[in-house]
Design a protein around this motif. Structure first.
Motif, PDB file in Angstrom:
ATOM      1  N   ASP A 156      -4.854  81.305  17.947  1.00 52.71           N
ATOM      2  CA  ASP A 156      -5.363  81.378  17.280  1.00 52.71           C
ATOM      3  C   ASP A 156      -4.571  79.812  16.017  1.00 52.71           C
ATOM      4  O   ASP A 156      -3.259  79.925  15.957  1.00 52.71           O
ATOM      5  N   PHE A 157      -4.822  79.406  15.077  1.00 55.11           N
ATOM      6  CA  PHE A 157      -4.633  78.747  14.100  1.00 55.11           C
ATOM      7  C   PHE A 157      -4.235  79.099  13.032  1.00 55.11           C
ATOM      8  O   PHE A 157      -5.147  80.875  12.739  1.00 55.11           O
ATOM      9  N   GLN A 158      -2.981  79.979  12.734  1.00 54.50           N
ATOM     10  CA  GLN A 158      -2.188  80.483  11.382  1.00 54.50           C
ATOM     11  C   GLN A 158      -2.098  79.580  10.824  1.00 54.50           C
ATOM     12  O   GLN A 158      -1.384  78.787  10.667  1.00 54.50           O
ATOM     13  N   THR A 159      -2.712  79.610   9.401  1.00 53.00           N
ATOM     14  CA  THR A 159      -2.580  78.747   8.018  1.00 53.00           C
ATOM     15  C   THR A 159      -1.827  80.356   7.061  1.00 53.00           C
ATOM     16  O   THR A 159      -2.065  81.066   6.628  1.00 53.00           O
ATOM     17  N   VAL A 160      -1.242  79.120   6.115  1.00 50.38           N
ATOM     18  CA  VAL A 160       0.204  79.745   5.176  1.00 50.38           C
ATOM     19  C   VAL A 160      -0.021  78.845   4.499  1.00 50.38           C
ATOM     20  O   VAL A 160      -0.414  77.151   4.100  1.00 50.38           O
ATOM     21  N   PRO A 161      -0.161  78.536   2.832  1.00 54.21           N
ATOM     22  CA  PRO A 161      -0.339  77.234   1.849  1.00 54.21           C
ATOM     23  C   PRO A 161       0.776  77.130   1.594  1.00 54.21           C
ATOM     24  O   PRO A 161       2.320  77.954   2.338  1.00 54.21           O
ATOM     25  N   LEU A 162       1.838  75.866   0.757  1.00 58.17           N
ATOM     26  CA  LEU A 162       2.444  75.279   0.986  1.00 58.17           C
ATOM     27  C   LEU A 162       2.836  75.101  -1.050  1.00 58.17           C
ATOM     28  O   LEU A 162       1.627  74.821  -1.381  1.00 58.17           O
TER      29      LEU A 162
END
Length: 159
Positions: free
Chosen positions: A142-148
């Motif tokens: 799956d896609f793992q998302t983190v803020p930048l």
């Protein structure tokens, strides 16, 4: 600097490259902007290129799409220059910088990622200025998302 996936490892994109990406996305507002970041070479000596692409979506205020001929030309040029796609980026207009359900469908039709080694960066543009950003990568099915942190993108240096 921003770390992006490359061949299973992480590569740091210089801030001035990120600033070019942000300038393109801000200039595209009030439509979604889009493009790719290419990388050649290895280690600290590698070079980077930001390639803005026209958004040919029939609904450019809420979606983006690369023109097939533009995408093909990017791929042919990258191959000739021995570059790799490190990042696909686009903006969300007056909406959060999240990798949306539509973004996921485009990046992984039928749950199969088209570019599994590539990072996807989404930048929220509000009133023509970058407000927030996130990075998504394919991991564990799956896609793992983190803020930048946008401070990483505000490095302004003549290029």
């Amino acid at each position: 600097m921003l770390a992006l996936r490359r061949g299973g490892s992480e590569a740091l994109i210089p801030p001035e490259v990120l600033a070019r990406m942000i300038r393109h996305l801000e200039a595209a507002w009030p439509q979604e902007g889009c493009g790719v970041i290419l990388r050649s070479g290895a280690g600290e000596g590698g070079s980077w290129r930001v390639i803005p692409l026209p958004n040919v979506s029939p609904t450019p205020h809420v979606a983006y799409a690369f023109a097939p001929e533009a995408w093909l030309q990017v791929c042919l040029d990258a191959d000739a220059r021995q570059e790799e796609v490190a990042c696909v980026f686009h903006s969300h207009v007056d909406a959060p910088a999240v990798f949306s359900a539509e973004d996921r469908r485009q990046a992984a039709p039928s749950g199969i990622p088209l570019l599994p080694q590539v990072s996807y960066v989404v930048v929220a543009i509000r009133g023509g200025r970058a407000a927030s950003a996130s990075r998504s990568v394919w991991r564990a099915g799956d896609f793992q998302t983190v803020p930048l942190a946008l401070a990483d993108f505000r490095f302004e240096k003549p290029v």
